[in-house]
Design an enzyme around this catalytic site. Sequence first.
Site, PDB file in Angstrom:
ATOM      1  CE  LYS A   1      48.462 -41.568  64.756  1.00  0.00           C
ATOM      2  NZ  LYS A   1      47.843 -40.489  64.216  1.00  0.00           N
TER       3      LYS A   1
ATOM      4  CD  GLN B   1      45.526 -39.752  61.280  1.00  0.00           C
ATOM      5  OE1 GLN B   1      45.844 -40.442  62.650  1.00  0.00           O
ATOM      6  NE2 GLN B   1      46.536 -39.160  61.025  1.00  0.00           N
TER       7      GLN B   1
ATOM      8  CG  ASP C   1      44.531 -37.220  69.025  1.00  0.00           C
ATOM      9  OD1 ASP C   1      45.750 -37.199  68.952  1.00  0.00           O
ATOM     10  OD2 ASP C   1      43.857 -37.421  67.713  1.00  0.00           O
TER      11      ASP C   1
HETATM   12  N1  GUN Z   1      46.926 -36.264  61.878  1.00  0.00           N
HETATM   13  C1  GUN Z   1      48.210 -35.560  61.830  1.00  0.00           C
HETATM   14  N2  GUN Z   1      48.541 -35.951  63.147  1.00  0.00           N
HETATM   15  C2  GUN Z   1      47.428 -36.119  63.886  1.00  0.00           C
HETATM   16  C3  GUN Z   1      47.389 -36.464  65.366  1.00  0.00           C
HETATM   17  O1  GUN Z   1      48.368 -36.495  66.136  1.00  0.00           O
HETATM   18  N3  GUN Z   1      46.038 -36.882  65.955  1.00  0.00           N
HETATM   19  C4  GUN Z   1      45.120 -37.044  64.903  1.00  0.00           C
HETATM   20  N4  GUN Z   1      43.759 -37.418  65.315  1.00  0.00           N
HETATM   21  N5  GUN Z   1      44.971 -36.979  63.469  1.00  0.00           N
HETATM   22  C5  GUN Z   1      46.492 -36.503  62.961  1.00  0.00           C
END
Ligand code: GUN
Length: 287
Positions: free
Chosen positions: A55, A99, A122
Site C-alpha cells: 500500500k 490494518q 477504508d
Molecule cells: N486487512 C485485509 N484487508 C484489509 C483492508 O482492506 N483494510 C484494512 N484496514 N485491513 C485489511
Amino acid sequence: MPDSQVIDGKALAETVRNELRAKVETFTAFGRSAPHLAVVLASDDPASAVYVRMKGKAADAVGLRSTQHTLSPDTSPEDLRAVVAALNDDPDVDGILVQLPLPDQHDEEAIIGMIDPSKDVDGLTPINAGRLARGDESGLMPCTPLGCIRLIEASGTEIRGARATVIGRSRLVGRPVADLLLNRHATVTTCHSRTRDLAAVCREADILVAAVGRAKFVQGDWVKPGATVIDVGINRNAEGKLEGDVDFDAARVRAGAITPVPKGVGPMTIAYLLSNTVTAAQRRRAQ
Ligand code: GUN
C-alpha cells in the site's frame, strides 16, 4: 460455448492509477502538499506486513505521501488509541488505514469507530458504512467493493435490473458490495454459511460476487451461462500459489466475463485505496 472474457484487473488498476496521477498533479500544481496516507500496522502477521508495504509503495508511485506507523504486537489498547487520536488531530494527514486484523487485546470495532470519518479511507467507520447502507454514497466507501463495481462496469455488464448474488457478509466486502449493487438498481441476494441451497441461488445470478475466503469454493456449474463472475478470494494453496474463491477453469467456460486471481480484484483494491486518499484530501482541504 466460447471462453468468457477474462477481466484484466491489473490493466484496469493501471488506468485508475493514471487517472489519480493526473489528479495529484493538479493538486500539487497549486502549491499544496500531496495527499498523505497514514497506515498503522499493529500486528506481527506477515501477510499484513506485506499488504502494508504494498500500500505504501503504491501510494508513493502515484505521487502521494505515505507514512507507516508500526507498533509492537503487544502495544496496549491505550497506546493504539493514542496513535489513532494523534493521526485524527494531525491536519497534515488526509487518510488513515488501520490494518486488520488487530491482535486480541484490541477492540477492533472501537478502534475503527474512533477514526475520523473524513479520513476513513477504508470506509469502515459506522458513519460511512451507515451512509452507504442508506443509499448515500457521499462518504468514503470500502476499496474492494469499489474495485468490484469498476470491474463489473468495465466488462460491459449492466448492473441496473440484474440479479446479483454476493457470497459473504463481511463489513469489508460482502455487505458494502451488496449495498453498492443495490444502489445501482440490481436485485441483490446476500448469501453466507447458513444459506440453503447456495448453488441454486448462485445459478440465478447475472452477477456473482464471491467473497468467502475458501479456495475453489464456487463450482463451475453454480455459474449461470453468460454471468459476470467477480472473485474476491485470495487463498494460498499448499504449493504457495494464489487461488480464488471460484474454480476458475470450470467457471470460465460458462461465464460471460470473469476476474482471474491474481490480477483481478487485488490490484483494484489498492488502486481504490489511493483513490479514496485523494478524495479525502480534496474534500478536507476544500473545507
Ligand atoms: N486487512 C485485509 N484487508 C484489509 C483492508 O482492506 N483494510 C484494512 N484496514 N485491513 C485489511
